[in-house]
Design an enzyme around this catalytic site. Structure first.
Site, short mmCIF file in Angstrom:
data_model
loop_
_atom_site.label_atom_id
_atom_site.label_comp_id
_atom_site.label_asym_id
_atom_site.label_seq_id
_atom_site.Cartn_x
_atom_site.Cartn_y
_atom_site.Cartn_z
N SER A 165 0.81 -1.07 0.14
CA SER A 165 -0.15 -0.16 0.00
C SER A 165 0.92 1.18 0.09
O SER A 165 2.09 1.08 0.42
CB SER A 165 -1.08 0.15 1.23
OG SER A 165 -1.37 1.18 1.42
N TYR A 191 0.11 0.25 10.52
CA TYR A 191 -0.50 -0.39 9.12
C TYR A 191 0.70 -0.24 8.25
O TYR A 191 1.18 -0.80 7.15
CB TYR A 191 -1.72 0.39 8.65
CG TYR A 191 -2.22 -0.06 7.31
CD1 TYR A 191 -2.60 -1.29 7.23
CD2 TYR A 191 -2.28 0.96 6.09
CE1 TYR A 191 -3.13 -1.84 5.93
CE2 TYR A 191 -2.82 0.40 5.11
CZ TYR A 191 -3.35 -0.85 4.99
OH TYR A 191 -3.82 -1.22 3.91
#
Length: 322
Positions: A165, A191
């Site tokens: 990501s 994350y």
């Protein structure tokens, strides 16, 4: 980057267009997290090209519904549902035992957890890196021989796709405290660390298996509204500019089918034949990260060979491999 790898496709190309013209008959693909979001459309595109697709999911009912829907347009067999919980090493090992060394041609590590409260996996690992990286690491190692067998049986390389990501730009891997035992937990930093790990895993896996007919690349799918946002309050998404007060999603977000396109390209694109250890976005090799644009590009730490080796060593110990 004069030698940057690109494709005929762009930011908003649907996955169906990426796979059009490819015959995946006789090929076997596993897609994790394929009961919702871009995992569904990734599996659908591969099935419509003739692949035998295995939906590796936690929810059997949701998986069965997706399999039935994909079967309506699949050129190959009806997708098969297999249960695996990537936050539980015992579940992952059980999947690996069921699979054995059966040939596998495409493995797409699509499942993920994003910005959740501080929680820990069954094996006491921080949930985001524990599921997104360590779970997929063990899952992939269980299936590595299958990927090698798939390459040998088909006469063409097998491919592993690791979903990363743009959030990897928020954090490198903290090797001193990856599980937030001592430092304060920050959900976005956690994350970002996990997504950096997903990219480094592709680097490490490719290095180990490229001579056995298997290539691996990392993918940034883009911004897509999916169940991945389940832990985010609406107010937070509005504050980040992801949607307006009326709930209209910001320009630049992709549909789920558009979000699946780079994963599918990584799985079938001829431009990537024999090439791995890259970070891909918008159906092309990513450019280096720049302060001028925080929405695209890859940070050096996500492709660093030394960090990839350090993460691999940590993963071997964490997952008790060998």
């Amino acid at each position: 980057m004069t030698d940057r790898i690109t494709s005929p496709f762009g930011n908003f190309t649907p996955a169906r267009e990426v796979v059009a013209g490819h015959d995946l008959g006789g090929k076997v693909a596993i897609v994790t997290g394929s009961a919702s979001g871009i995992g569904v459309e990734t599996a659908r595109a591969l099935a419509e090209a003739g692949a035998e697709v295995v939906l590796a999911v936690r929810n059997a009912v949701a998986g069965a519904d997706v399999a039935a829907d994909i079967a309506k347009t699949a050129k190959g067999p009806t997708p098969r549902v297999e249960i695996v919980d990537l936050s539980d090493f015992a579940s992952i090992r059980a999947f690996g035992q069921r699979w054995g060394t059966k040939p596998l041609n495409i493995l797409i590590n699509n499942a993920g957890v994003m910005a959740c409260p501080q929680t820990y996996t069954t094996d006491d690992l921080e949930m985001q890196i524990g599921t997104n990286h360590f779970g997929h690491y063990l899952f992939s190692l269980q299936l590595a021989q299958g990927l090698v067998q798939g390459a040998q049986a088909s006469g063409s390389e097998s491919r592993l796709v690791s979903l990363s990501s743009i959030a990897h730009r928020m954090s490198a891997v903290d090797f001193d405290d990856p599980h937030y035992r001592t430092r304060p937990y920050q959900k976005w930093q956690a994350y970002g660390q996990a997504k950096t790990a997903n990219s480094l895993f592709a680097v490490g896996f490719h290095q180990r298996f490229k001579d056995h007919g298997v290539i691996a690349n990392a993918v940034m799918p883009g911004g897509i509204m999916t169940p991945l946002q389940r832990h985010l309050p609406r107010e937070e998404m509005i504050a980040m500019g992801w949607m307006d007060e009326a709930g209209k999603v910001a320009d630049g977000f992709k549909t789920t089918e558009q979000g699946a396109s780079t994963s599918v390209w990584a799985a079938v694109g001829p431009e990537l034949t024999g090439i791995g250890g890259l970070y891909l976005e918008n159906c092309a090799q990513a450019v280096p990260a720049s302060k001028d644009n925080r929405f695209v590009g890859v940070e050096p730490w996500a492709l660093d060979a030394e960090a990839a080796e350090k993460l691999w060593d940590l993963s071997v110990k964490t997952c008790a491999i060998g």
